[in-house]
Enzyme design. Structure first.
Site: not given
Ligand code: NOJ
Length: 555
Positions: A204, A248
């Protein structure tokens, strides 16, 4: 096809399926999806052709960010089951030939995490330095990620007597990875879940996670935050040799390259291609394939071991943040003109089929495109049956509705009273009566069957994951004609993003070759001059395998 040197790099040709256990299948009837329910659906997923499950956070949480606010990195949310249930689910997946990865959310904890509570309670707490503190917010502030709820990334805590950093909601204080103790914790968390059978992580918010190394200076040895990412990758490799880090990183391509570890490829194994995704929507809105083509051509060269993860939709808003303001407005106008369809000024809260007014030609064309692009496709649960969204749900929750298994109550997701469901099921034209697995499994013309065919063909075509990508010259702006070539295998895909039928001339081919259709019956012999004419309906598409006399591949 070479087998020996490629099979360890399973992610190069994987089919990834993202799901939230909470909304997938409720087996104990309490209205919340659970791990036993997931285990019951493993055969469905294997039958679909999925090779890697990505589980969204299943850890104990305060539910301030749908599970991305974790209160115990080593726990399982008791509503979903136990560690035992998780291990059973992982084992069942493996038995069906699927690997399992899960979200690693270590940029932040929940503000109810014992570390943060202790950190707030006293300046001398051993956990104080697990977070990032300031007496005053810095003069130059970074913009909050969720501007509808937060006006700053710094929040004053009365008990702590200082401001703490939170790149997301205020309930998600950022961890300070400049602190070696935090880095040890992250490794231990990874090691724990790997030991329970995971094959890696969807990491993440990677740039934010590394950012605190810069914020607090860090040790001299970590002056380059990427050294830390390299160390994490190497740790993963020591624990699970073919483990994957799917990151990500929504940044421009040249910056993404640094997160792969440059051409050495020793940091993230995979990254989502947010740029191609956004340009694809611009292309769809304009009926013009050129924005998507340039995004694909603009990918920086990477190590052959790394991979781009392609996707049409994920669990968040459909972010359009990397488009210009005018481009974003074009996409909004085409696919989400109403204010309730938009969020954060940058994204859409809709799923693909409603955006395309349920037009089956366009929906299939988009998924055909997705599976034919160079990279590893990632599906979000329900895409395979064309689920819609619930715009009455807040923001990103619109696309996180229960999986629609049958036409029965609650879409077959749960036997609980509808009022007890963790999220309401979709209503209207995309409700379970109209869109569900059960009906589509029985209908050979359904989207589900089409997706199964696409996945089968994708898995038969390793050149899509491994190959050299080229955009083929042809005269129509609405058409993307591309090829992926690997060793002696070559696949040509032609997609018409426009409503008008088109005849697409392709040249420069081997005159002895025949182009064999992979998604329907058909074969087109290449002419003596090395050219062919490919006919496409409006929103039509074809996958063509280049075969030569003597080829022994199964077609
Ligand atoms: C990215 C995640 O995909 C999202 O859903 C989340 O709110 C944020 N990171 C914080 O963890």
């Amino acid at each position: 096809m070479r087998i020996s040197d490629t099979s360890d790099l399973w992610w190069k040709t994987a089919v990834v399926y993202c799901l939230d256990v909470e909304t997938f299948m409720d087996w104990n009837g309490d209205g919340v999806g659970d791990l036993q329910g997931l285990a019951q659906r493993m055969d469905y997923l294997a039958d679909l052709g999925v090779t890697c499950l990505w589980l969204m956070p299943f850890y104990p949480t305060q539910e301030r960010d749908d599970g991305y606010d974790i209160t115990d990195f080593y726990g399982v949310d008791p509503r979903l089951g136990t560690h035992g249930d998780l291990v059973e689910a992982i084992r069942t997946a493996k038995d069906r030939g699927m690997r399992v990865i899960a979200d690693l959310v270590v940029n932040h904890t929940s503000d109810k995490h014992p570390w943060f509570r202790s950190a707030c309670a006293s300046r001398t707490s051993p956990y104080r330095d697990y977070y990032v503190w300031r007496d005053e917010p810095p003069a130059e502030e970074t913009a909050p990620t969720f501007p509808d709820q937060e006006s700053s990334v710094w929040r004053y805590d009365d008990k702590a007597g200082q401001y703490y950093l939170h790149r997301f909601y205020r309930q998600q204080p950022d961890l300070n990875v400049a602190n070696p103790a935090v880095r040890d914790e992250v490794a231990k968390v990874m090691g724990f879940w790997l030991e329970l059978g995971l094959s890696g992580f969807r990491v993440d918010a990677v740039p934010f996670f590394l950012e605190t190394l810069g914020v607090d200076g860090g040790e001299a040895s970590l002056a380059d935050p990427h050294q830390y990412l390299r160390a994490l990758r190497s740790f993963l490799g020591r624990r699970v040799g073919d483990g994957v880090l799917l990151g990500e990183v929504n940044l421009p391509p040249e910056e993404q390259l640094t997160f792969f570890g440059g051409i050495d490829g020793d940091e993230l194994t995979m990254q989502f291609d947010f740029i191609a995704m956004q340009q694809m929507y611009l292309s769809l809105a304009r009926h013009d394939a050129r924005p998507l083509a340039s995004a694909l051509l603009g990918r920086p060269p990477t190590s052959p071991d790394c991979q781009w993860a392609t996707f049409a939709r994920n669990h968040d808003e459909l972010t359009l943040d990397k488009l210009s303001e005018d481009e974003r407005q074009e996409v909004f106008a085409a696919f989400g003109p109403e204010p309730e369809m938009q969020v954060y000024g940058r994204g859409l809260t809709r799923r693909l089929p409603p955006m395309l007014q349920g037009d089956p030609r366009r929906i299939r064309m988009v998924y055909s495109l997705l599976f034919s692009l160079p990279g590893t496709p990632v599906l979000f649960y329900g895409e395979e049956i064309g689920m819609g969204e619930n715009l009455a749900a807040e923001g990103r929750l619109a696309v996180r509705t229960p999986m629609q298994w049958t036409a029965a109550k609650n879409g077959g997701f749960s036997t609980a009273a509808p009022s007890r469901l963790t999220a309401p099921v979709v209503e209207g034209g995309f409700a379970p009566e109209h869109v569900n697995v059960d009906a589509q499994r029985r209908d050979p013309d359904s989207l589900l069957h089409f997706m199964m065919l696409l996945i089968r063909r994708y898995r038969d075509s390793p050149e899509l994951g491994w190959g050299r990508f080229e955009v083929l010259e042809q005269p129509h702006d609405a058409v993307l004609a591309h090829s992926c070539t690997w060793d002696d295998a070559c696949l040509i895909a032609v997609h018409n993003l426009g409503a008008e039928p088109r005849s697409v001339p392709l040249g420069g081919l081997d005159a002895s070759a025949t182009l064999v259709d992979l998604l329907c019956h058909g074969a087109t012999a290449v002419g003596q001059d090395g050219s062919v004419e490919i006919v496409l309906e409006g929103y039509g598409f074809r996958w063509l395998r280049v075969t030569r006399p003597g080829d022994r591949r199964l077609l």
